[in-house]
Design a protein around this motif. Structure first.
Motif, PDB file in Angstrom:
ATOM      1  N   MET A   1     -50.088   9.120  55.302  1.00  0.00           N
ATOM      2  CA  MET A   1     -50.812   8.776  56.525  1.00  0.00           C
ATOM      3  C   MET A   1     -50.416   7.392  57.043  1.00  0.00           C
ATOM      4  N   LEU A   2     -50.241   6.455  56.119  1.00  0.00           N
ATOM      5  CA  LEU A   2     -49.836   5.112  56.531  1.00  0.00           C
ATOM      6  C   LEU A   2     -48.453   5.125  57.162  1.00  0.00           C
ATOM      7  N   THR A   3     -47.533   5.895  56.564  1.00  0.00           N
ATOM      8  CA  THR A   3     -46.179   5.999  57.125  1.00  0.00           C
ATOM      9  C   THR A   3     -46.202   6.609  58.514  1.00  0.00           C
ATOM     10  N   PHE A   4     -47.023   7.643  58.669  1.00  0.00           N
ATOM     11  CA  PHE A   4     -47.137   8.285  59.979  1.00  0.00           C
ATOM     12  C   PHE A   4     -47.695   7.308  61.015  1.00  0.00           C
ATOM     13  N   THR A   5     -48.724   6.551  60.642  1.00  0.00           N
ATOM     14  CA  THR A   5     -49.330   5.607  61.576  1.00  0.00           C
ATOM     15  C   THR A   5     -48.328   4.542  62.016  1.00  0.00           C
ATOM     16  N   ILE A   6     -47.572   4.005  61.052  1.00  0.00           N
ATOM     17  CA  ILE A   6     -46.571   2.980  61.386  1.00  0.00           C
ATOM     18  C   ILE A   6     -45.494   3.572  62.290  1.00  0.00           C
ATOM     19  N   ARG A   7     -45.057   4.805  61.975  1.00  0.00           N
ATOM     20  CA  ARG A   7     -44.019   5.446  62.786  1.00  0.00           C
ATOM     21  C   ARG A   7     -44.504   5.687  64.211  1.00  0.00           C
ATOM     22  N   ARG A   8     -45.757   6.104  64.367  1.00  0.00           N
ATOM     23  CA  ARG A   8     -46.303   6.334  65.700  1.00  0.00           C
ATOM     24  C   ARG A   8     -46.442   5.029  66.480  1.00  0.00           C
ATOM     25  N   LEU A   9     -46.817   3.962  65.792  1.00  0.00           N
ATOM     26  CA  LEU A   9     -46.926   2.672  66.464  1.00  0.00           C
ATOM     27  C   LEU A   9     -45.571   2.193  66.968  1.00  0.00           C
TER      28      LEU A   9
END
Length: 335
Positions: A1-9
């Motif tokens: 989830m953290l990786t996804f959030t950073i990628r989306r940002l």
């Protein structure tokens, strides 16, 4: 989830830059001269100096670059200065409003609390009312409560705020005299008595906005609950002997909230747009009214900034909705 959030940002950066470019170019094509409101008694050479001071004599790409640097770099420092009392932006050039000749974001910061008082409370009240109504309407489908709720929400969703706002003013402010018809933006909350005055003047605009929010979210909540109440896992949970409260409020509600989260998250930017009309009706000195007056005055820097703020909110709450999906449904994995 953290990786996804950073990628989306990270992906949000080129998205916002493209949106900002489109907004900037479209508003540059808008007709009208920002110097048209200058009195005729001002000499032509003075007007030319004012035009250069406002950046009107510079190329379009230079104006765009300065605006981007201002929005993403200088104005966040202004926010830090206002919160912590620092002086990061002392002596730096700011984007100036053509209408007020003041820094754009300073005016936005002044107007934003008024909008948050009205819009924030209205959205919270709307959600707190809509979710129970949608849940109970689905659980008691076609009951008297469900039919009454359907009628009220359809009316609330169909009636525009410029009509419902005037209607509640006539009923509650003019005829009954219970609430003021105009929002006093100079009022400050310092004690319990002033807080009650604030709640009293907020009631009508909050009621108008909350009616629309409740109407939309409760219908989505009801439809989502009905889709899940007839699923196999609900019959299995009941067959295991779980209480009806546990089945509905734990199993059904959690799965039903997934599509509703999208409506709630993406509705936050849109309600700011709806507040534009409501602020005009109740004379709330917020960013919605600021946008209307800026458009009327052909204040391009202010219109660009406010429009881009709405775009940032949409991108941000899209991300919030995606993150909440993973929290509500463990089956959703982004990594």
């Amino acid at each position: 989830m953290l990786t996804f959030t950073i990628r989306r940002l990270i992906l949000a950066i080129p998205t916002l830059l493209f949106i900002s470019l489109v907004i900037f170019l479209l508003l540059q094509l808008a007709p009208g001269d920002p110097m048209a409101q200058v009195p005729l008694t001002v000499p032509p050479e003075v007007k030319e100096k004012m035009r250069q001071a406002l950046g009107l004599g510079q190329p379009v790409y230079v104006q765009y670059w300065k605006w981007i640097v201002q929005f993403f770099w200088i104005e966040p420092q202004v926010l830090i200065d206002n919160i912590f009392g620092t002086s990061l932006t002392e002596g730096k050039l700011r984007v100036i409003s053509w209408q007020t000749r003041s820094p754009v974001m300073d005016i936005v910061y002044q107007r934003l609390p008024q909008t948050l008082w009205v819009v924030g409370v209205a959205y919270l009240v709307g959600i707190l009312i809509a979710l129970p109504i949608g849940i109970y309407s689905a659980y008691r489908q076609y009951s008297v409560f469900d039919n009454a709720g359907t009628f009220v929400t359809m009316v609330g969703f169909s009636v525009p705020p410029f009509f419902s706002g005037v209607l509640v003013i006539v009923i509650f402010a003019v005829n009954l005299g219970w609430f003021p018809s105009i929002y006093d933006t100079t009022h400050k909350v310092t004690d319990w008595a002033s807080f009650k005055v604030q709640l009293n003047q907020m009631f009508l605009p909050v009621m108008v906005l909350a009616l629309q929010i409740t109407s939309q979210i409760s219908r989505f909540m009801r439809a989502s609950m009905l889709d899940n109440l007839n699923q196999d896992y609900v019959r299995t949970a009941r067959a295991k002997g779980l209480s009806e409260w546990t089945v509905v409020m734990t199993h059904v509600l959690r799965n039903s909230m997934i599509p509703v989260v999208t409506v709630i998250a993406l509705g936050i930017p849109s309600i700011f747009g709806g507040a534009i009309i409501t602020e005009q009706v109740f004379k709330v000195n917020g960013i919605g009214q600021l946008l209307i007056t800026s458009i009327q005055a052909n204040d391009l820097p202010m219109v660009q900034t406010l429009t881009f703020i709405f775009a940032v909110l949409i991108v941000l709450f899209n991300l919030v909705a995606d993150v909440l999906y993973g929290i509500l449904d463990p089956r959703i994995r982004y990594d």
